[in-house]
Design a protein around this motif. Structure first.
Motif: not given
Length: 169
Positions: A12-27
């Protein structure tokens, strides 16, 4: 966080033009960062305590791009190569988005289509799940299913061929 979730986030990140993405789950926190056409993935625990120990402080530091390369970080989870379609590109139904391919509406149900089956324009061929949304992929023309190019629960990329359907007429 399972490897499958990380692969979906990476695609999903590769399909966008975002330069940074953060995701958190279960610590666990996952940070994807793109610099100079290079992708950096860093997974680290979230610090739930206000005081940092020296070890925790070291974990929470930003890693330099040279320290993690996409090939090394995801080498073990690289998807299997997609079979090369034998049909002309005009006869291929391609994935309109990145997600998980499902050939049937439920795990114990019959598949939407099978090889050799006649399909009509608008008929559901499969489902591609993206971010918990089930997207029905439909036939774009009348024809006969010659090949199913993805396997159930494969992660498919945008534009990846899913079906080869010989046109009627």
């Amino acid at each position: 966080m399972e490897i499958r979730e990380i692969e979906i986030l990476l695609q999903a990140f590769n399909a966008t033009d975002l330069t940074r993405m953060a995701y958190s789950k279960d610590g666990i926190s996952l940070v994807l960062e793109r610099q100079s056409e290079q992708l950096v993935a860093v997974e680290r625990p979230i610090n739930l305590h206000p005081q940092l120990t020296p070890q925790a402080a070291a974990v929470n530091e930003i890693m330099p791009v040279a320290a993690v390369t996409p090939a090394a970080a995801f080498q073990a989870s690289a998807p299997a190569p997609t079979p090369v379609p034998v049909s002309s590109p005009a006869d291929l139904i391609k994935a309109p988005l990145v997600g998980v391919f499902y050939a049937a509406p439920a795990p114990d149900a019959a598949p939407f289509v099978t090889i050799g089956q006649v399909v009509k324009k608008g008929q559901t061929l499969c489902i591609v799940e993206a971010m918990k949304v089930m997207n029905e992929i439909q036939a774009e023309w009348d024809g006969v299913v010659e090949q199913i190019l993805a396997k159930p629960e494969d992660i498919v990329e945008y534009g990846q061929p899913l079906f080869s359907i010989r046109r009627n007429g």
